[in-house]
Design a protein around this motif. Structure first.
Motif, PDB file in Angstrom:
ATOM      1  N   VAL A   1      27.244  50.029  53.569  1.00  0.00           N
ATOM      2  CA  VAL A   1      27.549  48.608  53.396  1.00  0.00           C
ATOM      3  C   VAL A   1      27.559  48.258  51.918  1.00  0.00           C
ATOM      4  N   TRP A   2      26.537  48.684  51.191  1.00  0.00           N
ATOM      5  CA  TRP A   2      26.470  48.380  49.764  1.00  0.00           C
ATOM      6  C   TRP A   2      27.544  49.118  48.984  1.00  0.00           C
ATOM      7  N   GLY A   3      27.888  50.318  49.405  1.00  0.00           N
ATOM      8  CA  GLY A   3      28.980  51.048  48.756  1.00  0.00           C
ATOM      9  C   GLY A   3      30.301  50.317  48.909  1.00  0.00           C
ATOM     10  N   ALA A   4      30.536  49.755  50.085  1.00  0.00           N
ATOM     11  CA  ALA A   4      31.762  48.988  50.317  1.00  0.00           C
ATOM     12  C   ALA A   4      31.771  47.719  49.467  1.00  0.00           C
ATOM     13  N   ARG A   5      30.635  47.072  49.337  1.00  0.00           N
ATOM     14  CA  ARG A   5      30.562  45.862  48.520  1.00  0.00           C
ATOM     15  C   ARG A   5      30.825  46.177  47.054  1.00  0.00           C
TER      16      ARG A   5
ATOM     17  N   VAL B   1      34.011  44.871  44.680  1.00  0.00           N
ATOM     18  CA  VAL B   1      33.864  44.203  43.383  1.00  0.00           C
ATOM     19  C   VAL B   1      34.645  44.958  42.313  1.00  0.00           C
ATOM     20  N   ILE B   2      34.559  46.284  42.318  1.00  0.00           N
ATOM     21  CA  ILE B   2      35.286  47.082  41.328  1.00  0.00           C
ATOM     22  C   ILE B   2      36.796  46.864  41.471  1.00  0.00           C
ATOM     23  N   MET B   3      37.285  46.829  42.698  1.00  0.00           N
ATOM     24  CA  MET B   3      38.713  46.627  42.913  1.00  0.00           C
ATOM     25  C   MET B   3      39.157  45.230  42.469  1.00  0.00           C
ATOM     26  N   ILE B   4      38.346  44.210  42.745  1.00  0.00           N
ATOM     27  CA  ILE B   4      38.699  42.849  42.327  1.00  0.00           C
ATOM     28  C   ILE B   4      38.742  42.763  40.808  1.00  0.00           C
ATOM     29  N   VAL B   5      37.776  43.366  40.129  1.00  0.00           N
ATOM     30  CA  VAL B   5      37.761  43.355  38.665  1.00  0.00           C
ATOM     31  C   VAL B   5      38.968  44.114  38.119  1.00  0.00           C
ATOM     32  N   ALA B   6      39.295  45.254  38.721  1.00  0.00           N
ATOM     33  CA  ALA B   6      40.437  46.037  38.254  1.00  0.00           C
ATOM     34  C   ALA B   6      41.739  45.253  38.405  1.00  0.00           C
ATOM     35  N   VAL B   7      41.927  44.578  39.522  1.00  0.00           N
ATOM     36  CA  VAL B   7      43.146  43.787  39.729  1.00  0.00           C
ATOM     37  C   VAL B   7      43.178  42.615  38.762  1.00  0.00           C
ATOM     38  N   ALA B   8      42.026  41.967  38.538  1.00  0.00           N
ATOM     39  CA  ALA B   8      41.977  40.846  37.599  1.00  0.00           C
ATOM     40  C   ALA B   8      42.350  41.316  36.190  1.00  0.00           C
ATOM     41  N   LEU B   9      41.845  42.461  35.775  1.00  0.00           N
ATOM     42  CA  LEU B   9      42.186  42.989  34.452  1.00  0.00           C
ATOM     43  C   LEU B   9      43.661  43.373  34.374  1.00  0.00           C
ATOM     44  N   TYR B  10      44.197  43.901  35.453  1.00  0.00           N
ATOM     45  CA  TYR B  10      45.616  44.252  35.503  1.00  0.00           C
ATOM     46  C   TYR B  10      46.479  43.008  35.330  1.00  0.00           C
ATOM     47  N   TYR B  11      46.142  41.943  36.072  1.00  0.00           N
ATOM     48  CA  TYR B  11      46.895  40.694  35.942  1.00  0.00           C
ATOM     49  C   TYR B  11      46.711  40.079  34.567  1.00  0.00           C
ATOM     50  N   TRP B  12      45.527  40.184  33.994  1.00  0.00           N
ATOM     51  CA  TRP B  12      45.286  39.669  32.645  1.00  0.00           C
ATOM     52  C   TRP B  12      46.178  40.389  31.649  1.00  0.00           C
ATOM     53  N   ASN B  13      46.309  41.691  31.814  1.00  0.00           N
ATOM     54  CA  ASN B  13      47.164  42.485  30.927  1.00  0.00           C
ATOM     55  C   ASN B  13      48.617  42.039  31.066  1.00  0.00           C
ATOM     56  N   ILE B  14      49.062  41.805  32.290  1.00  0.00           N
ATOM     57  CA  ILE B  14      50.439  41.353  32.508  1.00  0.00           C
ATOM     58  C   ILE B  14      50.641  39.960  31.914  1.00  0.00           C
TER      59      ILE B  14
END
Length: 54
Positions: free
Chosen positions: A27-31, A35-48
């Motif tokens: 459960v904690w691994g999924a959480r 979070v890591i995926m949300i941060v990665a997508v946010a950084l990707y969009y920030w770069n764009i």
């Protein structure tokens, strides 16, 4: 054919064990992964959004 499918379903059903929750580490691994995926997508969009000049 239908008889074979019914037999397979009966063999794969949970035999009265009821609900078994996932281990806490899964459960904690999924959480953490979420979070890591949300941060990665946010950084990707920030770069764009900044024109890719990061």
């Amino acid at each position: 054919m239908e008889h074979e499918i019914n037999e397979r379903l009966e063999n794969t059903e949970n035999k009265g064990q009821g609900y078994i929750p996932r281990p806490a580490w899964q459960v904690w691994g999924a959480r953490v992964g979420l979070v890591i995926m949300i941060v990665a997508v946010a950084l990707y969009y920030w770069n764009i959004a900044s024109g890719g000049m990061g």
